[in-house]
Structures are given as structure tokens and as C-alpha cells.
Design a protein around this motif. Structure first.
Motif, PDB file in Angstrom:
ATOM      1  N   HIS A  24      -9.286 -15.893   8.310  1.00 31.62           N
ATOM      2  CA  HIS A  24      -9.283 -16.243   9.736  1.00 31.62           C
ATOM      3  C   HIS A  24      -8.960 -15.029  10.598  1.00 31.62           C
ATOM      4  CE1 HIS A  24      -9.090 -18.837  13.214  1.00 31.62           C
ATOM      5  NE2 HIS A  24      -7.973 -18.235  13.558  1.00 31.62           N
ATOM      6  N   THR A  25      -7.991 -14.235  10.162  1.00 29.10           N
ATOM      7  CA  THR A  25      -7.717 -12.957  10.809  1.00 29.10           C
ATOM      8  C   THR A  25      -6.975 -12.089   9.811  1.00 29.10           C
ATOM      9  OG1 THR A  25      -6.844 -11.800  12.765  1.00 29.10           O
ATOM     10  CG2 THR A  25      -5.591 -13.714  11.980  1.00 29.10           C
ATOM     11  N   THR A  26      -6.924 -10.802  10.089  1.00 26.41           N
ATOM     12  CA  THR A  26      -6.451  -9.872   9.051  1.00 26.41           C
ATOM     13  C   THR A  26      -5.888  -8.607   9.670  1.00 26.41           C
ATOM     14  OG1 THR A  26      -7.169  -8.642   7.082  1.00 26.41           O
ATOM     15  CG2 THR A  26      -8.782  -8.885   8.861  1.00 26.41           C
ATOM     16  N   THR A  27      -5.018  -7.940   8.927  1.00 30.25           N
ATOM     17  CA  THR A  27      -4.525  -6.628   9.330  1.00 30.25           C
ATOM     18  C   THR A  27      -4.276  -5.793   8.090  1.00 30.25           C
ATOM     19  OG1 THR A  27      -2.847  -5.421  10.630  1.00 30.25           O
ATOM     20  CG2 THR A  27      -2.084  -7.329   9.396  1.00 30.25           C
ATOM     21  N   THR A  28      -4.351  -4.488   8.266  1.00 32.63           N
ATOM     22  CA  THR A  28      -3.946  -3.579   7.199  1.00 32.63           C
ATOM     23  C   THR A  28      -2.569  -3.050   7.551  1.00 32.63           C
ATOM     24  OG1 THR A  28      -6.222  -2.910   6.780  1.00 32.63           O
ATOM     25  CG2 THR A  28      -4.482  -1.456   5.954  1.00 32.63           C
ATOM     26  N   VAL A  29      -1.609  -3.306   6.685  1.00 30.65           N
ATOM     27  CA  VAL A  29      -0.291  -2.729   6.903  1.00 30.65           C
ATOM     28  C   VAL A  29      -0.332  -1.312   6.362  1.00 30.65           C
ATOM     29  CG1 VAL A  29       2.179  -2.922   6.433  1.00 30.65           C
ATOM     30  CG2 VAL A  29       0.791  -4.994   6.673  1.00 30.65           C
ATOM     31  N   ARG A  30      -0.140  -0.344   7.255  1.00 29.21           N
ATOM     32  CA  ARG A  30      -0.209   1.055   6.841  1.00 29.21           C
ATOM     33  C   ARG A  30       1.112   1.462   6.193  1.00 29.21           C
ATOM     34  NH1 ARG A  30      -4.940   3.805   8.296  1.00 29.21           N
ATOM     35  NH2 ARG A  30      -6.297   2.301   9.345  1.00 29.21           N
ATOM     36  N   VAL A  55      -2.643  -7.895   4.803  1.00 32.66           N
ATOM     37  CA  VAL A  55      -1.980  -9.161   5.129  1.00 32.66           C
ATOM     38  C   VAL A  55      -2.986  -9.949   5.950  1.00 32.66           C
ATOM     39  CG1 VAL A  55      -0.166 -10.272   6.490  1.00 32.66           C
ATOM     40  CG2 VAL A  55       0.401  -8.319   5.049  1.00 32.66           C
ATOM     41  N   CYS A  56      -3.200 -11.204   5.605  1.00 32.94           N
ATOM     42  CA  CYS A  56      -4.212 -11.971   6.335  1.00 32.94           C
ATOM     43  C   CYS A  56      -3.783 -13.419   6.513  1.00 32.94           C
ATOM     44  CB  CYS A  56      -5.558 -11.912   5.604  1.00 32.94           C
ATOM     45  SG  CYS A  56      -5.588 -12.835   4.070  1.00 32.94           S
ATOM     46  N   MET A  57      -4.550 -14.096   7.340  1.00 30.37           N
ATOM     47  CA  MET A  57      -4.442 -15.545   7.461  1.00 30.37           C
ATOM     48  C   MET A  57      -5.682 -16.122   6.804  1.00 30.37           C
ATOM     49  SD  MET A  57      -1.824 -16.567   9.054  1.00 30.37           S
ATOM     50  CE  MET A  57      -0.519 -15.404   9.421  1.00 30.37           C
ATOM     51  N   ILE A 102     -12.703 -10.524   9.153  1.00 27.68           N
ATOM     52  CA  ILE A 102     -12.655 -11.906   9.621  1.00 27.68           C
ATOM     53  C   ILE A 102     -13.952 -12.612   9.241  1.00 27.68           C
ATOM     54  CG2 ILE A 102     -12.592 -13.365  11.683  1.00 27.68           C
ATOM     55  CD1 ILE A 102     -10.753 -11.252  12.960  1.00 27.68           C
ATOM     56  N   VAL A 111      -0.441   1.784  12.638  1.00 27.23           N
ATOM     57  CA  VAL A 111       0.663   1.144  11.900  1.00 27.23           C
ATOM     58  C   VAL A 111       0.263  -0.214  11.342  1.00 27.23           C
ATOM     59  CG1 VAL A 111       2.664   2.328  12.845  1.00 27.23           C
ATOM     60  CG2 VAL A 111       1.646   0.474  14.137  1.00 27.23           C
ATOM     61  N   GLY A 112      -0.565  -0.936  12.070  1.00 28.40           N
ATOM     62  CA  GLY A 112      -1.061  -2.216  11.575  1.00 28.40           C
ATOM     63  C   GLY A 112      -2.366  -2.468  12.304  1.00 28.40           C
ATOM     64  N   ASP A 113      -3.466  -2.242  11.633  1.00 26.24           N
ATOM     65  CA  ASP A 113      -4.777  -2.309  12.296  1.00 26.24           C
ATOM     66  C   ASP A 113      -4.920  -3.602  13.073  1.00 26.24           C
ATOM     67  OD1 ASP A 113      -4.813  -0.646   9.848  1.00 26.24           O
ATOM     68  OD2 ASP A 113      -6.872  -0.209  10.457  1.00 26.24           O
ATOM     69  N   TYR A 173      -1.851  -1.905   2.493  1.00 25.09           N
ATOM     70  CA  TYR A 173      -2.134  -3.200   1.870  1.00 25.09           C
ATOM     71  C   TYR A 173      -2.551  -4.208   2.936  1.00 25.09           C
ATOM     72  CZ  TYR A 173       2.741  -4.190   3.212  1.00 25.09           C
ATOM     73  OH  TYR A 173       3.919  -4.341   3.902  1.00 25.09           O
ATOM     74  N   MET A 193      -0.472 -17.607   5.350  1.00 23.86           N
ATOM     75  CA  MET A 193      -0.509 -16.159   5.151  1.00 23.86           C
ATOM     76  C   MET A 193      -0.900 -15.889   3.711  1.00 23.86           C
ATOM     77  SD  MET A 193       2.361 -13.279   6.076  1.00 23.86           S
ATOM     78  CE  MET A 193       2.151 -13.410   7.858  1.00 23.86           C
ATOM     79  N   SER A 194      -1.668 -14.823   3.494  1.00 22.22           N
ATOM     80  CA  SER A 194      -2.042 -14.459   2.140  1.00 22.22           C
ATOM     81  C   SER A 194      -2.429 -12.983   2.105  1.00 22.22           C
ATOM     82  CB  SER A 194      -3.207 -15.328   1.660  1.00 22.22           C
ATOM     83  OG  SER A 194      -3.462 -15.092   0.279  1.00 22.22           O
ATOM     84  N   TYR A 241       4.551 -11.795   1.387  1.00 19.14           N
ATOM     85  CA  TYR A 241       3.392 -10.921   1.595  1.00 19.14           C
ATOM     86  C   TYR A 241       3.767  -9.626   2.300  1.00 19.14           C
ATOM     87  CZ  TYR A 241       1.186 -15.214   0.201  1.00 19.14           C
ATOM     88  OH  TYR A 241       0.848 -16.337  -0.507  1.00 19.14           O
ATOM     89  N   ARG A 280      -8.196 -10.919  16.038  1.00 16.08           N
ATOM     90  CA  ARG A 280      -8.959 -12.141  16.321  1.00 16.08           C
ATOM     91  C   ARG A 280      -9.551 -12.100  17.740  1.00 16.08           C
ATOM     92  NH1 ARG A 280     -11.414 -16.101  13.120  1.00 16.08           N
ATOM     93  NH2 ARG A 280     -12.337 -17.354  14.743  1.00 16.08           N
ATOM     94  N   MET A 311      -2.746  -9.239  13.982  1.00 11.62           N
ATOM     95  CA  MET A 311      -3.727 -10.267  13.617  1.00 11.62           C
ATOM     96  C   MET A 311      -4.229 -11.029  14.847  1.00 11.62           C
ATOM     97  SD  MET A 311      -2.689 -11.680   9.837  1.00 11.62           S
ATOM     98  CE  MET A 311      -0.934 -11.915  10.095  1.00 11.62           C
TER      99      MET A 311
END
Ligand SMILES: [Zn+2]
Lengths: 383, 125
Positions: free
Chosen positions: B59-65, B76-78, B101, A195-197, B74, B88-89, A134, A149, A145
Motif C-alpha cells: 500500500h505504501t513503502t519506505t526505505t530506511v537508510r 518498511v512497508c504497509m 506501491i 533518511v527515509g525515502d 532496509y 506493517m511488514s 520491523y 502515498r 510512507m
């Protein structure tokens, strides 16, 4: 580590080298310079070292490479790799080895040239098999992440995260050894490149060169050295996962467990601690660890760090050297939590020396919030 | 499903056929992920493969810049699957900023760089 080991070992020398940029120096060069500085501080020679505790980002067998480079044949080595927490963990294994007579002079050391060698954060690990596909940015996506949370569950804000970075910078501005000493405001952090929200570049640790080293001996001879000894009163490790997807609760770290045992061993409580040195790889770390170590309740870390509470002049001095966010972060920062804690107790911290520091907490983090190691250090008056 | 091969191979064979399979412990009945030879909860050694329902929640998430010229941002999340396991997905079909979330998703087998992977998409109303 059990109560019978409380105060049985002491730090008698600390040293560092290559902070910021050390062009042309290898990671092992910087490790060796740090080791020499710590031994000079202790009034000892390399030939006195018979216990070596080291891991590096390079090689599969860094402790052997380090011994070879230093030209020593230690009786006892420990190269356990739990990421940046390794060096706090070595306080326990060095204490055990010293106490058992397996060595008499323990050297804990580390070095990295990651800034001048590659210019980006180097990690020693390959991406885990079920995560690498991923393309998470390792390790920041994991911490992002966790931050997301924490914000979702407790209403923690980006402004509160930013205040962690602002406080670290405020400490660093008084520390001539710190790499980043320019002014930094909450708006600067929030407006920096995302860089990573929800984390911007200013929520992330520095990428620098640098190394650190610590010399330890048994407590019964700790007063025979030039500098005031700093005793290991408590130390405990806990690990909860390796891959971030396996972290049970993204808002609770194993520091809750390591902290509880370290405090119990030392016989003190969070309210007794004079200075707190935490591995702040990202701003969320400081909030999580303050909660999990018992300085505030779970979920209240955001409010706790806001408005200068952990900055110079605030109620709780946290990361008094500027931390990994503003002082130095050569890949693994853990050893510097111990070095700064020891210097605050000795009274020779390079930046803002706090008054009458008797008890300090050093906390190391490894992996992606995976390994947590807490140490309580104290002056002679606390043993 | 074949019992004479490693659990990672069985999982990946399933993905290659478009199927997300999960191990369930025969002793404590919990589902586990990642695939392995024992149950990390009760330490039981008897595990059985079952197809996942596909239901899940972010469950939780982030945007990879990432710079647009390198492919852009894009997700990346749990994802927590209905069976209670987390992995991870990546949530597709909506922009990374829209992934939140608690978002109900459907897990499916897609591809990343030609490799079968568990991906997610928002549940259709
Ligand atoms: Zn089980």
C-alpha cells in the motif's frame, strides 16, 4: 468546543526559553523558564497560577512534576498526552476550566532539552507492538510512507516537498530566534542525506532544545493585562489512529475534521485567515494540513506550496517563524504554533511581522499524523 | 483455535506454527487487524479466526537508510492483505529500492531477530 465558548477565553501572555541549545539545563528547567517568561509577559506571578496544563517527554506524570517544580498547587490540572498537538488541545480544556470557574489563571507549558541531552529526536512512546519488530525509524518512517502515498496518488514531487523546507528557511532567516538561518535551496534539500525515502534530512524537523508557555484568562478580564489579548475563537480536536498501520487513508488526516469544526465555531473560513501556523514535523505535513484544513483541494497541496506561495512575500504566510523545520523543534512543537500565531496578532512577532493580522490559525499534530487539533485565534476586533 | 486466551497470544501462537491467522467479525464479516476482543467497525463482539490467504499488495513503502556497516538499507512497508486488513511488514527477496506501491506480494511467516514475523515477497510470475 461549542459555539458558546467562542471568544470566551484569551491568551494574555506568551513566553519561551532555551531555543536551540541550552546545555546543562533540564527539560523542567526550560519549562520553568518559559513559564516565567509568559507570566512576566502577562504581568502575573507564579502564585497567581491555579490551572496547569502540561505534558513532557519525561516521566509518567509530567504535569505533577511541573507543578512540583514550579512550587504551585493548582486547583485544576490537565496532562492529556496526544503528542505535539497536546498544547493546542489545552486551549480547549483551559477555556472550559476557566469558563466553569475551575481556575482563573491557566498556564500551558512545555520544555525539552533533547538536543543537548541526547542529540536526537526523543519520542515519549514505545513502538507499537505490531510495528516495532520491523524497526521503522520512529516517527520518520510513518511520515515517509504518507509522503510516498501522496506522491503516488497525486503526483506530488520531491521538489514540491523541498519547497516547504525552503519557504520555512526563508521565514527563519528573518527571525533572530530561529535556530537554522543559513541559506537553503531546493537543490540543498534534494541533495541532503536521504533518511527515509522520499525524505532527506532537510525534509525533517530540527532537533533542538526549547520550551514555550502560554497564559490564559477569561475574556471578561483579558483587557486588564499589559499586552493586547488574543482570543480563542475556535478550537477542535480529532484523532484517527495511534499506530500508522491503522491510518485509514495515508493522504487524508483528521485535520479535515478538526479544521471544519474549528472554522465553524469561529465563524470564519480559510480565506479569512491572515497567517497560518502548522506543525511541520516533516515537509509532507504542511502539504497535508493545507489540504485538509481547506486552503487548497486534496491532492493540490504540492502545487500550492511550490514556487514561494507560502514563503515571505507569497500569497499565504505559513509558518512565519520558520516552523519546526527551521526555527525550533524540541520534541513537541505544537505550543509554538500558538505562540507565533498570538504574536502575529499582537504585532510583536520576532521575525517577519505581517501587516494587520486579525485572524491566525494554529494547528497541532500528534503521534504519527494521529491527533490533529486546530485553533483559530483572533484580535479583539474579531470577537 | 483456543477461545480462553487473549487474541494477541492466539495470533502469536499461529505465527510460531508458520500460520498467519486473522480475526473476522461474525456480524459485519470484515476482517480486522490488529487482534482484539471487538470489531472496530461494527463493534460486534463475536470474532472468528481464519488463516490468511497470503495474498497482498504494497500500500505504501519506505526505505530506511542505514549505514552499510550497520546492516545497510532496509524496507518498511504497509501491506494490504487480500482480506482487507493492513499491517506493517517488510518485503524480502528484492532490494528496498525495488519495492513499489501496488506491488503484488505474498505474505509469509519469517523471522526477524529470531522472532516470528509476517514478511512479504514479490508474487512469482
Ligand atoms: Zn464487525
Amino acid at each position: 468546543m461549542g459555539d458558546q465558548l467562542r471568544g470566551k477565553s484569551a491568551i494574555v501572555g506568551v513566553g519561551h526559553a532555551g531555543f536551540g541549545e541550552a546545555p546543562g539545563f533540564s527539560a523542567y528547567d526550560i519549562m520553568a523558564q518559559s513559564a516565567l517568561a509568559a507570566l512576566d509577559d502577562a504581568g502575573l506571578k507564579l502564585s497567581d497560577v491555579d490551572g496547569l496544563f502540561c505534558t513532557m517527554m519525561e516521566d509518567a506524570m509530567p504535569v505533577l512534576m511541573a507543578a512540583e517544580y514550579l512550587g504551585i498547587q493548582p486547583r485544576y490540572v490537565d496532562g492529556t498526552m496526544t503528542g505535539g498537538s497536546s498544547f493546542v488541545n489545552y486551549l480547549t480544556s483551559a477555556t472550559l476550566a476557566l469558563q466553569a470557574g475551575l481556575c482563573d489563571v491557566a498556564l500551558i507549558c512545555y520544555g525539552s532539552n533533547q538536543r543537548t541531552a541526547s542529540g536526537r529526536l526523543v519520542t515519549a512512546s514505545k513502538l507499537p507492538p505490531y510495528e516495532g519488530l520491523y524497526n521503522p525509524r520512529y516517527p520518520i518512517s510513518a511520515y515517509a510512507m504518507a509522503a510516498a502515498r501522496h506522491m503516488y496518488e497525486y503526483g506530488t514531487t520531491r521538489e514540491q516537498l523541498a519547497d516547504v523546507a525552503v519557504a520555512a528557511r526563508a521565514w527563519a532567516q528573518h527571525n533572530p530566534e530561529a535556530f537554522e538561518r543559513g541559506a537553503l535551496t531546493r537543490e540543498d534539500v534534494l541533495g541532503a542525506r536521504m533518511v527515509g525515502d522520499p525524505l532527506t534530512t532537510r525534509d525533517c524537523c530540527l532537533v533542538t532544545d526549547g520550551g514555550g508557555a502560554i497564559v490564559m484568562v477569561r475574556a471578561d478580564r483579558a483587557r486588564d493585562f499589559p499586552k493586547a489579548p488574543v482570543y480563542v475563537l475556535g478550537a477542535a480536536a480529532a484523532s484517527s489512529h495511534r499506530q500508522i498501520s491503522q491510518m485509514q487513508d495515508f493522504t487524508v488526516t483528521a485535520a479535515r475534521d478538526s479544521g471544519k469544526r474549528a472554522f465553524a465555531m469561529a465563524g470564519v473560513t480559510p480565506g479569512d485567515i491572515d497567517v497560518v501556523e502548522l506543525y511541520d514535523a516533516f515537509t509532507i505535513n504542511t502539504i497535508l494540513f493545507l489540504e485538509d484544513l481547506g486552503f487548497c483541494a486534496k491532492g493540490e497541496g504540492g502545487g500550492f506550496v511550490a514556487d514561494g506561495r507560502i514563503a515571505p512575500g507569497g500569497a499565504l504566510p505559513v509558518n512565519t517563524n520558520g516552523g519546526g523545520l527551521s526555527c525550533v523543534h524540541p520534541g513537541m512543537y505544537g505550543i509554538f504554533t500558538v505562540i507565533e500565531a498570538a504574536r502575529q496578532i499582537r504585532g510583536d512577532a520576532p521575525g517577519l511581522q505581517q501587516d494587520n493580522v486579525e485572524l491566525a490559525l494554529a494547528h497541532g499534530n500528534g503521534g504519527v499524523l494521529s491527533s490533529q487539533v486546530t485553533a483559530i485565534l483572533g484580535a479583539a476586533s474579531t470577537v | 483455535m483456543p477461545e480462553n486466551q487473549g487474541p494477541d497470544k492466539t495470533f502469536r501462537d499461529g505465527l510460531a506454527e508458520g500460520q498467519i491467522n486473522l480475526q473476522q467479525c461474525n456480524d459485519c464479516k470484515k476482517f480486522i487487524f490488529f487482534p482484539r476482543v471487538l470489531c472496530p467497525h461494527c463493534k460486534g463482539r463475536s470474532l472468528t479466526w481464519h488463516p490468511a490467504s497470503g495474498g497482498g499488495i504494497v500500500h505504501t513503502t519506505t526505505t530506511v537508510r542505514r549505514k552499510p556497516e550497520r546492516g545497510g538499507d532496509y524496507n518498511v512497508c504497509m501491506v494490504e492483505l487480500a482480506e482487507g486488513v493492513r499491517m506493517m511488514s517488510r518485503v524480502d527477496e528484492i532490494s528496498p529500492a525495488e519495492v513499489t506501491i501496488g506491488l503484488p506480494v505474498t505474505a509469509f511467516v519469517g523471522e526477524i531477530d529470531g522472532v516470528p514475523a509476517v514478511l512479504c515477497k514479490p508474487v512469482e510470475d
